[in-house]
Scaffold this motif. Structure first.
Motif, PDB file in Angstrom:
ATOM      1  N   SER A 321       0.974  -1.513  -0.275  1.00  0.00           N
ATOM      2  CA  SER A 321      -0.320  -0.122  -0.460  1.00  0.00           C
ATOM      3  C   SER A 321       0.613   1.208   0.187  1.00  0.00           C
ATOM      4  CB  SER A 321      -0.624  -0.053   0.873  1.00  0.00           C
ATOM      5  OG  SER A 321      -0.259   0.157   1.996  1.00  0.00           O
ATOM      6  N   GLY A 322       1.800   1.414   0.239  1.00  0.00           N
ATOM      7  CA  GLY A 322       2.438   2.419   0.182  1.00  0.00           C
ATOM      8  C   GLY A 322       2.956   3.115   2.054  1.00  0.00           C
ATOM      9  N   GLU A 323       1.838   2.291   2.653  1.00  0.00           N
ATOM     10  CA  GLU A 323       1.454   3.944   3.807  1.00  0.00           C
ATOM     11  C   GLU A 323       2.893   3.124   5.217  1.00  0.00           C
ATOM     12  OE1 GLU A 323      -0.755   1.189   6.899  1.00  0.00           O
ATOM     13  OE2 GLU A 323      -1.942   1.216   4.981  1.00  0.00           O
ATOM     14  N   PHE A 324       3.975   2.361   4.345  1.00  0.00           N
ATOM     15  CA  PHE A 324       4.683   1.763   5.906  1.00  0.00           C
ATOM     16  C   PHE A 324       6.119   1.244   5.175  1.00  0.00           C
ATOM     17  CE2 PHE A 324       6.592  -2.417   7.774  1.00  0.00           C
ATOM     18  CZ  PHE A 324       6.755  -1.357   8.405  1.00  0.00           C
ATOM     19  N   ASP A 325       6.952   1.349   5.186  1.00  0.00           N
ATOM     20  CA  ASP A 325       8.727   1.547   4.709  1.00  0.00           C
ATOM     21  C   ASP A 325       8.573   0.062   6.424  1.00  0.00           C
ATOM     22  OD1 ASP A 325       9.799  -0.243   3.429  1.00  0.00           O
ATOM     23  OD2 ASP A 325      10.954   1.339   2.702  1.00  0.00           O
ATOM     24  N   VAL A 326       9.652  -0.403   5.858  1.00  0.00           N
ATOM     25  CA  VAL A 326      10.672  -1.049   6.817  1.00  0.00           C
ATOM     26  C   VAL A 326      11.620  -0.743   7.520  1.00  0.00           C
ATOM     27  CG1 VAL A 326      12.156  -3.454   7.452  1.00  0.00           C
ATOM     28  CG2 VAL A 326      11.046  -3.695   5.697  1.00  0.00           C
ATOM     29  N   PHE A 327      12.164   1.009   7.318  1.00  0.00           N
ATOM     30  CA  PHE A 327      13.042   1.683   8.325  1.00  0.00           C
ATOM     31  C   PHE A 327      11.998   2.187   8.596  1.00  0.00           C
ATOM     32  CE2 PHE A 327      16.000  -1.548   5.672  1.00  0.00           C
ATOM     33  CZ  PHE A 327      16.651  -1.691   7.058  1.00  0.00           C
ATOM     34  N   PHE A 328      10.900   2.519   9.027  1.00  0.00           N
ATOM     35  CA  PHE A 328      10.507   3.710   9.594  1.00  0.00           C
ATOM     36  C   PHE A 328      10.481   3.396  11.724  1.00  0.00           C
ATOM     37  CE2 PHE A 328       6.335   5.043  11.392  1.00  0.00           C
ATOM     38  CZ  PHE A 328       6.027   6.771   9.835  1.00  0.00           C
ATOM     39  N   GLY A 329      10.583   5.248  11.833  1.00  0.00           N
ATOM     40  CA  GLY A 329      11.223   5.348  12.723  1.00  0.00           C
ATOM     41  C   GLY A 329      10.369   4.894  13.563  1.00  0.00           C
ATOM     42  N   PRO A 330      10.772   4.559  15.231  1.00  0.00           N
ATOM     43  CA  PRO A 330      11.719   5.113  15.759  1.00  0.00           C
ATOM     44  C   PRO A 330      12.608   3.719  15.774  1.00  0.00           C
ATOM     45  CG  PRO A 330      11.013   5.173  18.052  1.00  0.00           C
ATOM     46  CD  PRO A 330       9.977   5.263  16.385  1.00  0.00           C
ATOM     47  N   ARG A 341      14.810   8.253  13.480  1.00  0.00           N
ATOM     48  CA  ARG A 341      13.498   9.550  14.307  1.00  0.00           C
ATOM     49  C   ARG A 341      12.423   9.054  14.104  1.00  0.00           C
ATOM     50  NH1 ARG A 341      16.009  15.526  13.487  1.00  0.00           N
ATOM     51  NH2 ARG A 341      15.693  14.626  11.629  1.00  0.00           N
ATOM     52  N   GLU A 342      11.337   9.144  15.392  1.00  0.00           N
ATOM     53  CA  GLU A 342      10.411   8.717  15.881  1.00  0.00           C
ATOM     54  C   GLU A 342       9.423   9.118  14.830  1.00  0.00           C
ATOM     55  OE1 GLU A 342       6.159   8.529  18.349  1.00  0.00           O
ATOM     56  OE2 GLU A 342       7.964   9.010  19.163  1.00  0.00           O
ATOM     57  N   GLY A 343       8.475   8.534  13.565  1.00  0.00           N
ATOM     58  CA  GLY A 343       7.923   9.209  12.602  1.00  0.00           C
ATOM     59  C   GLY A 343       8.473   9.493  11.257  1.00  0.00           C
ATOM     60  N   GLU A 344       9.803   9.238  10.153  1.00  0.00           N
ATOM     61  CA  GLU A 344      10.947   9.513  10.133  1.00  0.00           C
ATOM     62  C   GLU A 344      11.104   8.162   9.176  1.00  0.00           C
ATOM     63  OE1 GLU A 344      14.545  11.492  10.133  1.00  0.00           O
ATOM     64  OE2 GLU A 344      15.239   9.929  10.190  1.00  0.00           O
TER      65      GLU A 344
END
Length: 366
Positions: A321-330, A341-344
């Motif tokens: 869906s593109g709403e998420f990728d693996v290296f999403f912080g924190p 960082r969180e949200g990055e």
């Protein structure tokens, strides 16, 4: 006089058109029509029978060329040294208009070859260099690795998971980190113990490092990022569950195989070869995500629990869906320092070139 100026204008226009065409199509390409590409060269660092990285590409290319009635000249087990240029030149002399390669260490030689042979198309898997007649490509394997990590984290009973790694590059570290992020997401107590071979194709070294890993820890699931499947064989002989990579080998290991992160190269190669035949090739870097189908999670076997299968399927949908990728912080590294960082979300630049840190949960042993 007017006639003279008119003729001069025509000549100038013709020259401008010629210059424009030469800029778009180098001299060698101007003299070649698509039908003249009748041979394809393949240079593999590994073996075309490794049931892994090299074979996955070779088999796919062979399917495409058979359908298009093209010839193939293949050279396997080729080192990334000056001899590579000699081998490539021989393929060009033998009439190959397209040359496929499979190692990022070939990049430096391919840049030189592409500059010297503007009428030949070069393509390199896992590389990052490009030119008018050179493309590099790979899939976002880390996405499929993450899914296998989820399964490993849910299926381990000892919370000790093994990982055999070839060498340390942003690509290999990225996959290791993605796998570990998946493990830790569903099982915070688990750890991933890693041993390195420092060689992509040394089957004996890979087997030896696997034996050390299994001897030193209570590992009940093992995966790998080397080309030989000897680590899987060693683990299977000892009843340790296994997760493959590059190629789905479930039929070889019916007692222990869980799943794999794998490649489906055929559609990609079919498109690139057709572009060459039609003189529509564009030199670029392709990094296909899991939605493209180039990389995928192999069907899980009956050894995987319904719960683990369901969670992997749900996360796959999120990735697509593109709403998420693996290296999403924190995200923190093994020293507790914040790397994302969180949200990055990590940029492609950092993912491709700047990953020299290990995520929490990785235990490097060699």
């Amino acid at each position: 006089m007017k006639k003279f100026f008119l003729m001069a204008a025509v000549v100038v226009c013709a020259l401008l058109v010629s210059v424009t065409l030469l800029a778009r199509f180098p001299v060698g390409m101007m003299n070649r029509s698509p039908k003249e590409i009748q041979k394809i060269g393949i240079i593999m660092n590994g073996s075309i029978e490794d049931r892994s990285y090299s074979q996955a590409q070779y088999d796919a290319i062979m399917e495409v060329v058979e359908e298009k009635n093209l010839e193939v000249i293949c050279r396997e087990k080729i080192a990334a040294d000056e001899n590579f240029i000699t081998i490539a030149e021989e393929l060009i002399q033998d009439g190959c208009g397209i040359i496929f390669c499979d190692n990022y260490l070939f990049d430096i030689y391919l840049k030189e070859l592409a500059a010297a042979h503007s009428d030949i198309y070069f393509m390199n898997a896992s590389g990052t260099e490009t030119a008018d007649n050179l493309s590099s490509y790979l899939g976002r394997v880390y996405q499929a690795r993450y899914l296998t990590g989820l399964i490993a984290g849910l299926e381990t009973k000892t919370n000790e998971i093994g990982y055999i790694l070839a060498c340390l590059t942003p690509e290999t570290i990225r996959q290791l980190n993605a796998f570990t992020i998946g493990v830790k997401k569903v099982n915070p107590e688990a750890k991933v113990f890693v041993r390195r071979t420092d060689d992509w194709n040394d089957s004996e070294k890979a087997a030896a490092e696997t034996l050390i890993l299994l001897s030193d820890h209570d590992i009940d699931i093992l995966t790998q990022h080397v080309n030989p499947i000897s680590p899987l064989r060693v683990a299977d002989e000892r009843g340790v569950k296994i997760i493959g990579n590059n190629y789905d080998n479930h039929e070889l290991f019916p007692r222990t195989y869980l799943t794999a992160c794998a490649f489906n190269w055929k559609p990609f190669f079919e498109a690139r070869i057709q572009e060459c035949l039609e003189r529509e090739f564009i030199g670029k870097h392709y990094w296909e995500d899991i939605e493209s189908g180039l990389v995928y999670l192999a069907p899980v076997t009956e050894l995987v629990s319904p719960e683990a299968e369901k969670i992997a399927e749900e996360e796959l949908k999120r990735l697509i869906s593109g709403e998420f990728d693996v290296f999403f912080g924190p995200l923190t590294d093994i020293y507790g320092a914040e790397q994302v960082r969180e949200g990055e979300n990590l940029s492609d630049q950092r993912l491709l070139y700047d990953m020299y840190w290990f995520t929490d949960g990785v235990v490097m042993e060699s």
